[in-house]
Design an enzyme around this catalytic site. Structure first.
Site, PDB file in Angstrom:
ATOM      1  N   GLY A 186      31.745   0.710  53.698  1.00  0.00           N
ATOM      2  CA  GLY A 186      30.797  -0.307  53.259  1.00  0.00           C
ATOM      3  C   GLY A 186      29.612  -0.392  54.198  1.00  0.00           C
ATOM      4  N   ASP A 187      29.888  -0.392  55.498  1.00  0.00           N
ATOM      5  CA  ASP A 187      28.815  -0.384  56.490  1.00  0.00           C
ATOM      6  C   ASP A 187      28.036   0.921  56.441  1.00  0.00           C
ATOM      7  OD1 ASP A 187      29.044  -2.829  58.467  1.00  0.00           O
ATOM      8  OD2 ASP A 187      31.084  -2.219  58.027  1.00  0.00           O
ATOM      9  N   LEU A 188      28.753   2.029  56.406  1.00  0.00           N
ATOM     10  CA  LEU A 188      28.101   3.327  56.508  1.00  0.00           C
ATOM     11  C   LEU A 188      27.234   3.625  55.290  1.00  0.00           C
ATOM     12  CD1 LEU A 188      31.127   5.331  57.967  1.00  0.00           C
ATOM     13  CD2 LEU A 188      29.162   4.408  59.214  1.00  0.00           C
TER      14      LEU A 188
END
Length: 416
Positions: A186-188
């Site tokens: 999700g962050d990446l």
């Protein structure tokens, strides 16, 4: 560019030879998605200034693993995502801190933040305020649910995005509970979409003088990574479900055991299947009328009864290395490697994907390199990360034009 009303930049802030040389980025973000986006810009040549609260710095500074010496402990996690940045500790809760940021914004091209939506506005530093100071400013705002919508103020982490974006429900095995993807995807994913949006907005700003807000949500980013799941549902009413290591319909295209581990094998086209049959000494299988075409091999019952057992026989007594050597450049077959094997793989070194940064008494940090290869303006990922606030004097004098006395005053007041 410096003018009559602007101080000449300090040598540390001068344009690099990188593709983004001359671009000035203010990084107010924390942990991963925002810092990684700013780090990618730094690798590509931008001057990036990491701005942290002196009393509440980036929590990632406390994440393991650590480089250690007798005098210092330094997070390698933080180092990997903040390499090549200058560091300023700036208390934005103070009026002097807000003004210092505004003075930096006046000279900046990009600002990156990943606070919960509304935080910058509450601080009196919303994009509308900053854009009046610098109309060409591009602001990248990464959040869980985005800057708009009924969910925008909800707290979110990576797993929130995997859950709300549908990916968690698709991952794992049919007979077990769903499994989150093993990295913070999700962050990446928000990082990568954020950088793409920033570069597009920066191009527009350079052409027109008009900046803009780049709004990237983790949940949106995850949804955009679900491949055919959306159209499978909207067109056929099919809800994606966990499929383990198998593809939904492409066969063979999965993991297989061998003598000393497991490999991925994906020779599903007719050309690749015939080459595989010849390579493994069963050429007659390529002409077997039950499995001689791709469409026939895609049939789940035929695949389980005829194709998979044949492949298992091919691989059973061969090691991963033997299979890779045999496959060579002919068919897609790859050993399933752990991270240690990947780091030590000569092929990884050939692509400069493990780089070293020298931290003096702390030692040398080996970390992943930069996957973007530019032939004229190569990136520079082999740099150290900043200690908390270590470049305050350089940045505030070189960009904001502050005198030594003013900087000392801010330091005495706990602003920096």
């Amino acid at each position: 560019m410096s003018g009559p009303d602007q101080p000449a930049p300090h040598p540390l802030l001068a344009a690099s030879a990188g593709a983004l040389g001359g671009v000035l980025v203010l990084d107010l973000s924390r942990v991963l998605a925002g810092p990684y986006a700013a780090q990618l810009l730094a690798d590509l040549g931008a001057t990036v200034i990491k701005i942290e609260n002196p009393a509440d710095p980036d929590v990632a500074r406390g994440f393991p693993p650590y480089l250690r010496s007798e005098a210092e402990e330094f997070s390698a996690y933080y180092a990997q995502y903040n390499r090549g940045k200058l560091g300023v500790a700036l208390n934005l809760a103070t009026e002097d801190g807000k003004q210092a940021l505004k003075d930096l914004v006046a000279r900046a091209d990009v600002l990156v933040e990943n606070f919960r939506p509304g935080t910058m506005i509450k601080l009196g530093l919303g994009y509308d305020v900053l854009a009046k100071i610098n109309p060409r400013l591009v602001q990248l705002s990464i959040s869980g649910y985005g800057q708009t919508g009924s969910r925008s103020r909800r707290p979110a982490f990576d797993s929130t995005a995997q859950a709300a974006g549908g990916l968690w429900s698709m991952n794992g095995y049919q007979d077990r509970e769903p499994v989150r993807v093993g990295v913070t995807i999700g962050d990446l994913s928000a990082t990568l979409f954020g950088v793409i949006g920033t570069l597009a907005a920066l191009r527009h700003a350079e052409r027109t003088g008009q900046g803009q807000l780049v709004d990237v949500a983790q949940v949106d980013s995850i949804l955009a990574l679900t491949e055919t799941a959306v159209v499978d549902y909207t067109v056929a009413g099919t809800v994606a479900a966990p499929a383990g290591n198998e593809h939904a319909w492409v066969r063979p295209y999965e993991l297989f055991p061998c003598a000393d581990g497991k490999v991925f094998f994906g020779a599903y086209t007719d050309k690749l299947w015939r080459a595989s049959c010849d390579l493994f000494g069963t050429p007659d299988a390529a002409d077997d009328q039950e499995i001689d075409t791709m469409r026939k091999r895609f049939d789940a019952e035929v695949y389980e009864r005829r194709v998979r057992p044949l492949i298992m026989d091919w691989f059973r007594d061969r090691t991963r290395a033997e299979l890779e050597d045999l496959a060579g450049d002919l068919i897609p077959l790859t050993a399933i490697k752990d991270v240690g094997e990947v780091v030590d793989d000569p092929g990884t070194a050939e692509r400069d994907m493990i780089v070293e940064a020298d931290y003096g008494e702390l030692g040398r940090l080996r970390m992943f390199g930069q996957p973007i290869k530019l032939s004229v303006t190569p990136p520079t990922p082999d740099r150290i990360a900043n200690r908390l606030g270590e470049h305050a004097d350089v940045v505030l004098s070189g960009i904001a034009g502050y005198s030594a006395d003013k900087i000392a005053e801010l330091r005495r007041g706990g602003v920096i």
